[in-house]
Design a protein around this motif. Sequence first.
Motif, PDB file in Angstrom:
ATOM      1  N   PHE A 103       0.510  -1.077   0.038  1.00 53.09           N
ATOM      2  CA  PHE A 103      -0.391  -0.264   0.014  1.00 53.09           C
ATOM      3  C   PHE A 103       0.907   1.295   0.069  1.00 53.09           C
ATOM      4  N   TYR A 104       2.309   1.478   0.763  1.00 57.00           N
ATOM      5  CA  TYR A 104       2.421   2.112   0.780  1.00 57.00           C
ATOM      6  C   TYR A 104       2.970   2.643   0.088  1.00 57.00           C
ATOM      7  N   LEU A 108       0.882   4.303  -2.747  1.00 53.13           N
ATOM      8  CA  LEU A 108       0.994   5.746  -2.513  1.00 53.13           C
ATOM      9  C   LEU A 108       2.124   5.920  -3.009  1.00 53.13           C
ATOM     10  N   ALA A 142       0.474  10.261 -13.873  1.00 54.40           N
ATOM     11  CA  ALA A 142      -0.314   9.592 -14.593  1.00 54.40           C
ATOM     12  C   ALA A 142       0.286   9.006 -15.574  1.00 54.40           C
ATOM     13  N   ARG A 191       0.155  11.256   6.767  1.00 60.19           N
ATOM     14  CA  ARG A 191       1.096  11.515   5.202  1.00 60.19           C
ATOM     15  C   ARG A 191       1.516  13.338   6.075  1.00 60.19           C
ATOM     16  N   LEU A 250      12.454   7.657   5.213  1.00 63.77           N
ATOM     17  CA  LEU A 250      12.567   6.359   5.128  1.00 63.77           C
ATOM     18  C   LEU A 250      11.944   5.493   6.009  1.00 63.77           C
ATOM     19  N   ASP A 264       8.832   6.005   7.830  1.00 62.65           N
ATOM     20  CA  ASP A 264       7.849   4.686   7.092  1.00 62.65           C
ATOM     21  C   ASP A 264       7.237   3.550   7.347  1.00 62.65           C
ATOM     22  N   LEU A 323       4.306   2.179   9.520  1.00 58.57           N
ATOM     23  CA  LEU A 323       3.875   1.224   8.662  1.00 58.57           C
ATOM     24  C   LEU A 323       4.386  -0.272   9.893  1.00 58.57           C
ATOM     25  N   LEU A 374     -10.294  -5.171   5.758  1.00 54.13           N
ATOM     26  CA  LEU A 374     -11.136  -4.466   5.323  1.00 54.13           C
ATOM     27  C   LEU A 374     -11.266  -2.781   5.141  1.00 54.13           C
ATOM     28  N   ASP A 415      -8.524  -1.015   6.770  1.00 53.83           N
ATOM     29  CA  ASP A 415      -7.643  -0.538   5.783  1.00 53.83           C
ATOM     30  C   ASP A 415      -7.067  -0.497   4.408  1.00 53.83           C
ATOM     31  N   TYR A 416      -7.476  -1.370   3.761  1.00 52.35           N
ATOM     32  CA  TYR A 416      -7.744  -1.529   2.531  1.00 52.35           C
ATOM     33  C   TYR A 416      -8.944   0.023   2.199  1.00 52.35           C
ATOM     34  N   PHE A 425      -6.904   2.540   2.756  1.00 49.08           N
ATOM     35  CA  PHE A 425      -6.311   2.883   1.327  1.00 49.08           C
ATOM     36  C   PHE A 425      -6.709   3.208   0.062  1.00 49.08           C
ATOM     37  N   MET A 458      -7.765   7.059   0.757  1.00 51.04           N
ATOM     38  CA  MET A 458      -6.162   7.995   0.365  1.00 51.04           C
ATOM     39  C   MET A 458      -5.672   8.382  -0.548  1.00 51.04           C
ATOM     40  N   LEU A 459      -5.562   7.307  -2.189  1.00 49.82           N
ATOM     41  CA  LEU A 459      -5.836   7.292  -2.986  1.00 49.82           C
ATOM     42  C   LEU A 459      -5.732   7.989  -3.948  1.00 49.82           C
ATOM     43  N   ASN A 466      -5.091  11.797  -2.855  1.00 52.21           N
ATOM     44  CA  ASN A 466      -3.771  11.849  -3.624  1.00 52.21           C
ATOM     45  C   ASN A 466      -4.000  11.192  -4.871  1.00 52.21           C
ATOM     46  N   PRO A 489      -4.251   9.941  -8.073  1.00 54.92           N
ATOM     47  CA  PRO A 489      -3.201  10.046  -9.760  1.00 54.92           C
ATOM     48  C   PRO A 489      -3.140  11.030 -10.743  1.00 54.92           C
ATOM     49  N   PHE A 490      -4.001  10.904 -11.154  1.00 59.91           N
ATOM     50  CA  PHE A 490      -4.582  11.620 -12.694  1.00 59.91           C
ATOM     51  C   PHE A 490      -4.301  13.207 -12.609  1.00 59.91           C
ATOM     52  N   ARG A 491      -4.030  13.993 -11.003  1.00 62.04           N
ATOM     53  CA  ARG A 491      -3.942  15.643 -11.488  1.00 62.04           C
ATOM     54  C   ARG A 491      -3.044  15.639 -11.934  1.00 62.04           C
TER      55      ARG A 491
END
Lengths: 151, 308
Positions: free
Chosen positions: A106-107, A110, A118, B175, B253, B256, B260, B291, B293-294, B297, B300-301, B304, B306-308
């Motif tokens: 997951f990390y 992200l 993209a 984050r 890291l 992070d 985790l 479930l 946690d997923y 996630f 969070m996705l 954040n 990803p298409f921006r």
Amino acid sequence: MDIRVCGDTLFLIMITDGKKKKQFLGLIFLHISGILCIISEFVLWTNDFSIFQLFQLEEIINHLIYLIPLVGGLGILISALNILIFNRKTYKFWYILLIIILNLLFYFLLEVFSNQGAYLWKYMGIYVIISALLFLLFGILFQFSASAENS
Amino acid sequence: MEGKKNQKQKPNSSKYKKHASENSLGITEDQFYIALGHEIRRKILKIIGDNGFSSFSVFKKQIQSSTGTIYHHLDVMKEFIIQDKKKKYYLTHLGEHAYQILSNNIESIEIVSKQDEKAEFNKENRLVDYFLFKKLFDYFSSQTKKSIIILFGILLSISILSGINNLQIFLFFIREGSVEEQLFYYFIIDSITIFISYFILICTTEILSYIIFNNHNNWEKFFNILSITYLPILIYLGIYTILNLVFSTIAPLFFDILLLLFQVWSMILLAKVISMVKLVKFERGLLLAILIDYGTFMIMLIVNNPFR
């Protein structure tokens, strides 16, 4: 549509069907997930580069994160094999290891999303790792629901 | 007088009749429990339920009883079991319901008896008990009012620490904040998000446990004890603050990976809370925790994007 039907069927099996089926499916999913994770390390992620090549090219200490699919994949395979061989003797440790690997993936996702954005969707790597993640998730869910059944 | 009494009783009796007719599924409550009232019948139900279907030879091998006895019990359970053309036995809807009741009951009896056993005999302090905050669980279960105060204390201190360090927190994910504002801005934002995420955590867990386990008991106790799951996050924030003050150049890291591990600790505690309050096995609790946690996630996705 097919994906939705597949998901519904898996969810139905998880809730209703027998313990052995769940265990069997869970172990298969875990093994597939481990193999996919290792494969994802070596397929293309960006233009002509796999994650492993990126790790070698960049400054290694700051890019250890790119090794997560490889290490995670090996970890999943080891845990799945141990669960398969020793069944219920040491299973709690391996389950916790699997959850740690799941969170690591997951990390990793992200971080990769926020760094690469993209462009990722043009190449194979992201699809392989997402399918590995889904297999891992379903594998863990199946294993837990099987071991939660009364013996 | 008797006539009046009869008139008063009439509506009740008609209600009773109506209720009885509503339950006319071919089996009464007594018959239902009689069918579950014998060890062999429960074994038959369990064998079919565990494997999806079964055959007479399997019953004979696993139950180790005479053919006549097994046929007698199968006859008593005719509302629960159907046989197809290939002579395989399957559960009817009522049979599946009975199987669920049976397995849930066995599980809750096991859990409660284990809790009693632990309370009486297992008073040794093992290392695992410290990691699972065993004493805190006992304290929170007994002290309702104080535990609410402690809950607010934990959530407030998390929001203060994350505000100081310019971090954004949602459920168990943390984050780094991107906007540079004054310190109190982060504190207010973090306080709001942490309380909202606590509320979301309770609601999602309750809804999921209702859907999956058909169990919505003890939500007040759940509200109190759930704050324990945030303790690892609080410890992480404490370590983060101290290390940032003492050593200014630590690789992100490291934090992070540390986060985790603390997240997994929180998930295990959440599973423990669910198994304690909802009286289900630890593995089922862990299922729910994963479930959740997923789901987090995924949120969070989306945040954040990803298409921006």
